[in-house]
Design an enzyme around this catalytic site. Structure first.
Site, PDB file in Angstrom:
ATOM      1  CE1 TYR A  53      -3.234  -2.816   0.143  1.00  0.00           C
ATOM      2  CE2 TYR A  53      -3.783  -2.226   2.388  1.00  0.00           C
ATOM      3  CZ  TYR A  53      -3.999  -2.994   1.278  1.00  0.00           C
ATOM      4  OH  TYR A  53      -4.983  -3.961   1.309  1.00  0.00           O
ATOM      5  N   GLY A  54       0.728   2.041  -1.053  1.00  0.00           N
ATOM      6  CA  GLY A  54       1.551   3.244  -1.155  1.00  0.00           C
ATOM      7  C   GLY A  54       3.029   2.939  -1.235  1.00  0.00           C
TER       8      GLY A  54
END
Length: 317
Positions: A53-54
């Site tokens: 994530y990210g």
């Protein structure tokens, strides 16, 4: 917020989880802090993330918040591994243990509470992949293990393998998409999860945001469907069949004096096998709508009507 056991384990979590897929992308550190504060004030404990994530920024933001905003011992932290930075799936023992160590470093913690296999890797023997889960538990890097993105037969196979020899880490949680707009999991994945003694932690319980009703008259500027990053993610749920289900949710919400989001979340939260839907919000205001579902229990008549309007087509087997 009420708590539930995760499968047949002794682990208890709030019956609503906070997802962080947009953290480090559409959701910056300040907004993430506001969300976590609101979640904790409502009694929420389950905080879900993943190493991809990210590109790791979601875990870094959580690590900062654990130092500045939150008591680590009051949260149940779950993360996921098995996707390499180049997008390839890697279930090898080498990659998984290294990825978990990197997650712990970004989070600034000595252990996570639940570590999920993010995806299956058909090129790696499943017994090797599962041995990494055992090592993670025995070494204290995680307290419990789970799976995400797997089929029902893969969950059943893994759970059976883990039960076949004393000392192996049992599968206690399974993550998969589940909502009024996505009920295919009821055919095989949900029964396999329940039979394995694991709990279902549904992601996208609001149908990728569509069940909030915000797309009823078009695609609002600033919404996920309008973005380059998430537009294709939302678009499959903007057809006529989904619109019919959304209208039923809106009608139910109007009759109950609640938001469509609260109705949709209450429906999936109380489905068989579910421990805690995981909600991802871009803003604290959006999260507040989700948190309001804690006060709502759907009457039998409304639940049955929503069951009927969203029922999945019968399939073999």
């Amino acid at each position: 917020m009420e708590e539930r056991h995760v499968g047949r384990s002794g682990l208890r979590v709030s019956r609503l989880g906070l997802g962080t897929m947009t953290w480090g992308q559409d959701t910056g550190p300040g907004e993430a802090a506001a969300q976590l504060r609101a979640f904790r004030e409502a009694g929420g404990t389950l905080l879900d993330t993943a190493d991809v994530y990210g590109d790791g920024d979601a875990e870094r933001i959580i690590g900062h918040l654990l130092r500045e905003e939150a008591d680590r011992d009051e949260l149940v932290i779950a993360t996921k591994s098995a996707i390499r930075p180049d997008g390839r799936y890697d279930g090898s023992r080498r990659h998984l243990i290294g990825a978990l160590d990197a997650s712990l470093d970004r989070l600034g913690v000595e252990h996570v509470d639940v570590w999920h296999l993010h995806v299956p890797d058909p090129s790696t023997p499943v017994e090797e992949t599962l041995s990494a889960l055992d090592e993670a538990v025995m070494s204290g890097r995680t307290r419990y293990v789970g799976m995400a993105g797997h089929t029902g037969w893969q969950i059943a196979k893994a759970a059976t393998w883990q039960k076949a020899w004393p000392g192996r880490a049992p599968i206690v949680a399974v993550q998969e998409e589940y909502s009024l707009l996505s009920r295919d999991v009821e055919r095989e994945l949900v029964p396999a999860t329940v039979d394995a003694g694991a709990a279902l932690l549904p992601w996208s319980p609001l149908g990728r945001g569509v069940l909030t009703g915000k797309y009823r008259t078009g695609i609002p500027a600033g919404s996920r469907a309008a973005s380059d990053r998430f537009g294709e993610f939302v678009r499959p749920y903007l057809d006529e069949e989904c619109a019919r289900i959304v209208e039923s949710v809106v009608t139910a919400a109007e009759g109950l004096g609640a938001s469509p989001a609260a109705v949709a979340l209450s429906w999936v939260r109380d489905r068989p096998g579910v421990a805690a839907p995981i909600v991802g919000a871009r803003t604290a205001a959006q999260l507040a709508q989700a948190l309001a579902s804690e006060e709502l229990t759907l009457p039998h008549e409304i639940r049955s009507a929503l069951d009927d309007v969203s029922d999945v087509t019968a399939a073999h087997p």
